[in-house]
Scaffold this active site. Structure first.
Site, PDB file in Angstrom:
ATOM      1  N   SER A 143      22.044 -49.078 -20.262  1.00  0.00           N
ATOM      2  CA  SER A 143      22.490 -48.648 -18.922  1.00  0.00           C
ATOM      3  C   SER A 143      21.245 -48.276 -18.131  1.00  0.00           C
ATOM      4  O   SER A 143      20.225 -47.880 -18.714  1.00  0.00           O
ATOM      5  CB  SER A 143      23.408 -47.424 -19.063  1.00  0.00           C
ATOM      6  OG  SER A 143      23.533 -46.756 -17.815  1.00  0.00           O
ATOM      7  N   TYR A 156      25.121 -39.251 -22.752  1.00  0.00           N
ATOM      8  CA  TYR A 156      25.192 -40.694 -22.458  1.00  0.00           C
ATOM      9  C   TYR A 156      23.803 -41.232 -22.132  1.00  0.00           C
ATOM     10  O   TYR A 156      23.376 -42.261 -22.673  1.00  0.00           O
ATOM     11  CB  TYR A 156      26.169 -40.913 -21.306  1.00  0.00           C
ATOM     12  CG  TYR A 156      26.413 -42.359 -20.942  1.00  0.00           C
ATOM     13  CD1 TYR A 156      27.186 -43.181 -21.761  1.00  0.00           C
ATOM     14  CD2 TYR A 156      25.877 -42.915 -19.777  1.00  0.00           C
ATOM     15  CE1 TYR A 156      27.426 -44.507 -21.412  1.00  0.00           C
ATOM     16  CE2 TYR A 156      26.104 -44.233 -19.429  1.00  0.00           C
ATOM     17  CZ  TYR A 156      26.886 -45.026 -20.253  1.00  0.00           C
ATOM     18  OH  TYR A 156      27.118 -46.342 -19.923  1.00  0.00           O
TER      19      TYR A 156
HETATM   20  N1  LIG Z   1      30.866 -49.489 -16.149  1.00  0.00           N
HETATM   21  C1  LIG Z   1      29.625 -49.130 -15.851  1.00  0.00           C
HETATM   22  O1  LIG Z   1      29.328 -48.648 -14.725  1.00  0.00           O
HETATM   23  C2  LIG Z   1      28.544 -49.299 -16.863  1.00  0.00           C
HETATM   24  C3  LIG Z   1      27.205 -49.161 -16.448  1.00  0.00           C
HETATM   25  C4  LIG Z   1      26.183 -49.300 -17.376  1.00  0.00           C
HETATM   26  C5  LIG Z   1      26.495 -49.605 -18.689  1.00  0.00           C
HETATM   27  N2  LIG Z   1      27.804 -49.733 -19.058  1.00  0.00           N
HETATM   28  C6  LIG Z   1      28.061 -50.062 -20.449  1.00  0.00           C
HETATM   29  O2  LIG Z   1      28.805 -51.256 -20.506  1.00  0.00           O
HETATM   30  C7  LIG Z   1      29.504 -51.303 -21.754  1.00  0.00           C
HETATM   31  C8  LIG Z   1      30.938 -51.723 -21.511  1.00  0.00           C
HETATM   32  O3  LIG Z   1      31.592 -50.682 -20.799  1.00  0.00           O
HETATM   33  P1  LIG Z   1      32.692 -50.956 -19.663  1.00  0.00           P
HETATM   34  O4  LIG Z   1      32.125 -50.427 -18.407  1.00  0.00           O
HETATM   35  O5  LIG Z   1      33.177 -52.361 -19.726  1.00  0.00           O
HETATM   36  O6  LIG Z   1      33.806 -49.904 -20.080  1.00  0.00           O
HETATM   37  P2  LIG Z   1      35.237 -50.135 -20.739  1.00  0.00           P
HETATM   38  O7  LIG Z   1      35.757 -48.762 -20.996  1.00  0.00           O
HETATM   39  O8  LIG Z   1      36.051 -51.034 -19.889  1.00  0.00           O
HETATM   40  O9  LIG Z   1      34.893 -50.868 -22.107  1.00  0.00           O
HETATM   41  C9  LIG Z   1      34.357 -50.186 -23.213  1.00  0.00           C
HETATM   42  C10 LIG Z   1      35.053 -50.711 -24.450  1.00  0.00           C
HETATM   43  O10 LIG Z   1      34.446 -50.109 -25.598  1.00  0.00           O
HETATM   44  C11 LIG Z   1      35.482 -49.808 -26.504  1.00  0.00           C
HETATM   45  N3  LIG Z   1      35.079 -48.752 -27.432  1.00  0.00           N
HETATM   46  C12 LIG Z   1      34.925 -47.429 -27.184  1.00  0.00           C
HETATM   47  N4  LIG Z   1      34.581 -46.788 -28.314  1.00  0.00           N
HETATM   48  C13 LIG Z   1      34.512 -47.720 -29.293  1.00  0.00           C
HETATM   49  C14 LIG Z   1      34.221 -47.685 -30.679  1.00  0.00           C
HETATM   50  N5  LIG Z   1      33.939 -46.540 -31.304  1.00  0.00           N
HETATM   51  N6  LIG Z   1      34.235 -48.846 -31.377  1.00  0.00           N
HETATM   52  C15 LIG Z   1      34.533 -50.014 -30.758  1.00  0.00           C
HETATM   53  N7  LIG Z   1      34.851 -50.116 -29.457  1.00  0.00           N
HETATM   54  C16 LIG Z   1      34.833 -48.976 -28.735  1.00  0.00           C
HETATM   55  C17 LIG Z   1      36.667 -49.389 -25.654  1.00  0.00           C
HETATM   56  O11 LIG Z   1      37.899 -49.498 -26.351  1.00  0.00           O
HETATM   57  C18 LIG Z   1      36.548 -50.345 -24.481  1.00  0.00           C
HETATM   58  O12 LIG Z   1      37.325 -51.518 -24.661  1.00  0.00           O
HETATM   59  C19 LIG Z   1      29.346 -49.902 -22.377  1.00  0.00           C
HETATM   60  O13 LIG Z   1      28.342 -49.926 -23.360  1.00  0.00           O
HETATM   61  C20 LIG Z   1      28.922 -49.063 -21.192  1.00  0.00           C
HETATM   62  O14 LIG Z   1      28.209 -47.913 -21.600  1.00  0.00           O
HETATM   63  C21 LIG Z   1      28.820 -49.609 -18.185  1.00  0.00           C
END
Ligand SMILES: NC(=O)c1ccc[n+]([C@@H]2O[C@H](COP(=O)([O-])OP(=O)(O)OC[C@H]3O[C@@H](n4cnc5c(N)ncnc54)[C@H](O)[C@@H]3O)[C@@H](O)[C@H]2O)c1
Length: 248
Positions: A143, A156
């Site tokens: 991130s 985080y």
């Molecule tokens: N959305 C944002 O603004 C953003 C920004 C930077 C990075 N990210 C990163 O992108 C990635 C995807 O996140 P997203 O935004 O699509 O959110 P999201 O909540 O839509 O997806 C995250 C997924 O991870 C799964 N998950 C959570 N804990 C878990 C575990 N212990 N084992 C297996 N699966 C697990 C959840 O069930 C979910 O389906 C993450 O690593 C997040 O930190 C997101």
């Protein structure tokens, strides 16, 4: 479809989420021949049973990334099923409740590091054990909060900073075996991960992105690039995809 992943096989974590499902769709569109889609609950992955041309093998598996043995078992299953696993995307992630440090419960700190950092370590370790003999590509989802300080999100930010540095160390250790390990550092895009934010918080975050908030599809191009042979001379890199967030 441009076939940048033609014939490749991949395991993706957090596949039911916003970015995870966009990654799966992109991998299938780019010609992957086998994709193991994983998330905490297998039923959340049913959307992928019909996706892609029939020649593509899409399998759904439950995987909690905090379970290192289970991660390795699935990586081995994918490797044996397709006679080789080429790509692991460590995308699963979770955010703790929004809080300044004096209000953070130790359980929230520990859980956030377990999912985001230890979960990614489990994926990297599985790759080194299962994919090392023939090489391949690991893409970790960090991130931009790994590189910039975000208030109210210490566990985080720290976990994602750990992902960036784990990526570098692992890249150095396994370069000779042609196992490339890179990460992406996205800015903010709407997803379930923001569901616990207070009202108006996402608007404030948006105002700090010169290009505005992203969509998952704005991030997947970087992941496809790092997963594919186009990035064959790149390892240990943290590719920032943040709509300009980190510029000021
Ligand atoms: N959305 C944002 O603004 C953003 C920004 C930077 C990075 N990210 C990163 O992108 C990635 C995807 O996140 P997203 O935004 O699509 O959110 P999201 O909540 O839509 O997806 C995250 C997924 O991870 C799964 N998950 C959570 N804990 C878990 C575990 N212990 N084992 C297996 N699966 C697990 C959840 O069930 C979910 O389906 C993450 O690593 C997040 O930190 C997101």
């Amino acid at each position: 479809m441009t076939d940048r992943l033609e014939g490749k096989t991949a395991l993706v974590t957090g596949g039911a989420g916003a970015l995870g499902s966009a990654i799966i769709r992109a991998f299938l569109a780019e010609g992957a021949r086998g994709v193991m889609v994983t998330d905490l609950r297998k039923e959340s992955l049913s959307q992928f049973s019909q996706v892609g041309p029939s020649a593509v093998d899409v399998v759904q598996r439950a995987l909690d990334v905090t379970d290192g043995d289970a991660f390795e078992t699935l990586a081995r299953e994918a490797h044996e099923r397709w006679d080789g696993l080429d790509i692991i995307v460590n995308n699963a992630g979770a955010v703790p409740p929004n809080a300044r440090i004096h209000n953070i419960a130790t359980e929230d700190w520990t859980r956030t590091l377990e999912v985001n950092l230890t979960g990614t370590f489990h994926g990297v370790r599985a790759a080194t054990r299962v994919m090392r003999a023939r090489g391949g590509s690991v893409v970790n989802v960090a991130s931009v909060s790994a590189l910039t300080a975000w208030p109210y999100a210490a566990p985080y930010c720290v976990a994602k900073a750990g992902v960036v540095h784990l990526t570098r160390v692992a890249a150095l250790e396994y370069a000779k075996e042609r196992l490339r390990i890179n990460c992406v550092c996205p800015g903010a895009f709407p997803s379930g991960i923001h569901s616990g934010l207070p009202d108006g918080a996402l608007d404030a975050i948006e105002s700090r992105h010169p290009l505005g908030l992203g969509e998952p599809e704005d991030v997947v191009g970087a992941i496809v690039y790092l997963a594919s042979e186009e990035s064959r001379w790149t390892t240990g890199h943290a590719l920032v995809v943040d709509g300009g967030y980190s510029l000021p």
